[in-house]
Design a protein around this motif. Structure first.
Motif, PDB file in Angstrom:
ATOM      1  N   TYR A  25       1.419  -8.461  -3.094  1.00 45.23           N
ATOM      2  CA  TYR A  25       2.109  -7.339  -2.838  1.00 45.23           C
ATOM      3  C   TYR A  25       1.067  -6.102  -3.303  1.00 45.23           C
ATOM      4  O   TYR A  25       0.567  -6.004  -4.161  1.00 45.23           O
ATOM      5  CB  TYR A  25       3.319  -7.002  -3.288  1.00 45.23           C
ATOM      6  N   PRO A  26       1.175  -4.997  -2.311  1.00 49.56           N
ATOM      7  CA  PRO A  26       2.021  -4.763  -1.244  1.00 49.56           C
ATOM      8  C   PRO A  26       1.474  -5.311   0.266  1.00 49.56           C
ATOM      9  O   PRO A  26       1.695  -5.121   1.256  1.00 49.56           O
ATOM     10  CB  PRO A  26       1.749  -3.483  -1.021  1.00 49.56           C
ATOM     11  N   TRP A  29       3.491  -6.868   2.966  1.00 49.15           N
ATOM     12  CA  TRP A  29       4.380  -6.285   3.953  1.00 49.15           C
ATOM     13  C   TRP A  29       3.563  -5.514   5.000  1.00 49.15           C
ATOM     14  O   TRP A  29       4.324  -5.094   6.202  1.00 49.15           O
ATOM     15  CB  TRP A  29       4.849  -5.011   3.290  1.00 49.15           C
ATOM     16  N   GLU A  30       2.120  -5.454   5.068  1.00 50.24           N
ATOM     17  CA  GLU A  30       1.543  -4.779   6.145  1.00 50.24           C
ATOM     18  C   GLU A  30       1.799  -5.516   7.583  1.00 50.24           C
ATOM     19  O   GLU A  30       1.915  -4.640   8.673  1.00 50.24           O
ATOM     20  CB  GLU A  30      -0.023  -4.753   5.689  1.00 50.24           C
ATOM     21  N   SER A  33       5.387  -5.244   9.060  1.00 49.80           N
ATOM     22  CA  SER A  33       5.793  -3.755   9.362  1.00 49.80           C
ATOM     23  C   SER A  33       4.818  -3.172  10.586  1.00 49.80           C
ATOM     24  O   SER A  33       5.497  -2.747  11.423  1.00 49.80           O
ATOM     25  CB  SER A  33       5.168  -2.724   8.020  1.00 49.80           C
ATOM     26  N   LEU A  80       1.093   4.248  -2.100  1.00 55.87           N
ATOM     27  CA  LEU A  80       1.798   3.702  -0.919  1.00 55.87           C
ATOM     28  C   LEU A  80       2.215   4.714   0.006  1.00 55.87           C
ATOM     29  O   LEU A  80       2.173   5.967  -0.424  1.00 55.87           O
ATOM     30  CB  LEU A  80       2.793   2.512  -1.325  1.00 55.87           C
ATOM     31  N   TYR A  84       4.119   0.800   4.939  1.00 58.02           N
ATOM     32  CA  TYR A  84       4.320  -0.605   4.499  1.00 58.02           C
ATOM     33  C   TYR A  84       5.640  -1.104   4.641  1.00 58.02           C
ATOM     34  O   TYR A  84       5.873  -2.247   4.371  1.00 58.02           O
ATOM     35  CB  TYR A  84       4.059  -0.569   3.074  1.00 58.02           C
ATOM     36  N   TRP A  85       6.714  -0.594   5.084  1.00 50.70           N
ATOM     37  CA  TRP A  85       8.039  -0.644   4.971  1.00 50.70           C
ATOM     38  C   TRP A  85       8.783  -0.926   6.133  1.00 50.70           C
ATOM     39  O   TRP A  85      10.013  -1.014   6.263  1.00 50.70           O
ATOM     40  CB  TRP A  85       8.771   0.111   3.964  1.00 50.70           C
TER      41      TRP A  85
END
Length: 274
Positions: A25-26, A29-30, A33, A80, A84-85
């Motif tokens: 992480y992160p 998540w890429e 997303s 960040l 990412y989310w």
């Protein structure tokens, strides 16, 4: 009860190296997303203030939104951004809510107090576009920022305060005093005075807003304590609160539940009809 004292505050608040697979992480998540953004009904990079990072993405449901759901990202106020989310918006959008995800300036370029003001401006701006109730959520440092929105000294405009119904802090940091013992204190510009001034746990909550603190059962002990702490203190100040410990979840995957429209997290904060 076994008593213990924290001897290494940096380790107590260090997630990546203490979680199996934490180094994934992160970056993990890429992909999800980017895929969600590519197919979503959205308005991206809406400006809410001065500066390149002062913008938010707005994801919209198929019909008229039931209200505004906000997610504020973490990263220790130092790292960040909103990109990412995006996939976490899938859950609230499927339930008929518009979802705003803001970025904000980062420490050490700004202070935590300045970031708090920026988040207030972002939420106020998004609430001007979407009618109905407002529900806030945030992860880690984002949990701090959304709980700051329901304190009596909230930066939210009065009209938005009255629409605020529920705040969800996921693995949030609510008492910043322990962070003054960490290496991050310099970048965060934290001493005991600024930590006290920026700690939701040391303030009074707004009347009529519900609080849910949510934390993974596999998290560091300090994150478990920080989560229970705010619910405990604010219960004593008349706030309707609950603290939920999700089994078999750690600091990075505990937020996955937001993407599930039928899961317990969104059922808790949006209800059966939300």
């Amino acid at each position: 009860m076994v008593a213990f004292a924290v001897t290494d505050w940096d380790d107590a608040y260090e997630n990546g190296r203490n979680i199996p697979g934490g180094s994934d992480y992160p970056a993990a998540w890429e992909g999800p997303s980017a895929s969600f953004r590519a197919n979503a009904n959205s308005h991206l990079d809406i400006s809410y203030g001065e500066g390149e990072r002062c913008c938010y993405d707005l994801f919209l449901p198929a019909g008229a939104p039931k209200g505004l759901f906000v997610f504020v990202h973490g990263g220790y106020w130092m790292a960040l951004n909103k990109s990412y989310w995006s996939h976490l918006a899938a859950g609230p959008v499927a339930r008929g809510w518009a979802v705003a995800m803001p970025s904000y300036d980062l420490c050490p370029d700004v202070t935590i107090a300045e970031i708090t003001a920026q988040i207030g401006a972002a939420i106020t701006h998004a609430a001007g576009k979407i009618s109905g109730p407002v529900v806030l959520s945030g992860h880690s440092a984002g949990g701090h920022l959304v709980t700051a929105m329901m304190c009596e000294d909230t930066p939210l405009e009065q009209s938005v305060r009255h629409r605020l119904t529920h705040v969800l802090s996921i693995s949030g940091l609510h008492d910043l005093r322990p962070l003054t013992f960490m290496w991050r204190k310099e970048a965060l510009k934290l001493d005991m005075d600024t930590a006290i001034a920026n700690s939701p746990a040391l303030k009074r909550p707004l009347n009529g807003v519900r609080l849910t603190t949510w934390v993974g059962g596999g998290e560091r002990q300090e994150f478990l304590r920080q989560s229970e702490l705010l619910s405990n203190i604010w219960t004593g100040l008349g706030c309707l609160t609950q603290n939920i410990v999700a089994p078999n979840r750690h600091h990075f995957n505990v937020i996955d539940a937001l993407a599930d429209p039928d899961g317990p997290m969104l059922h808790t904060v949006l209800g059966e009809e939300g």
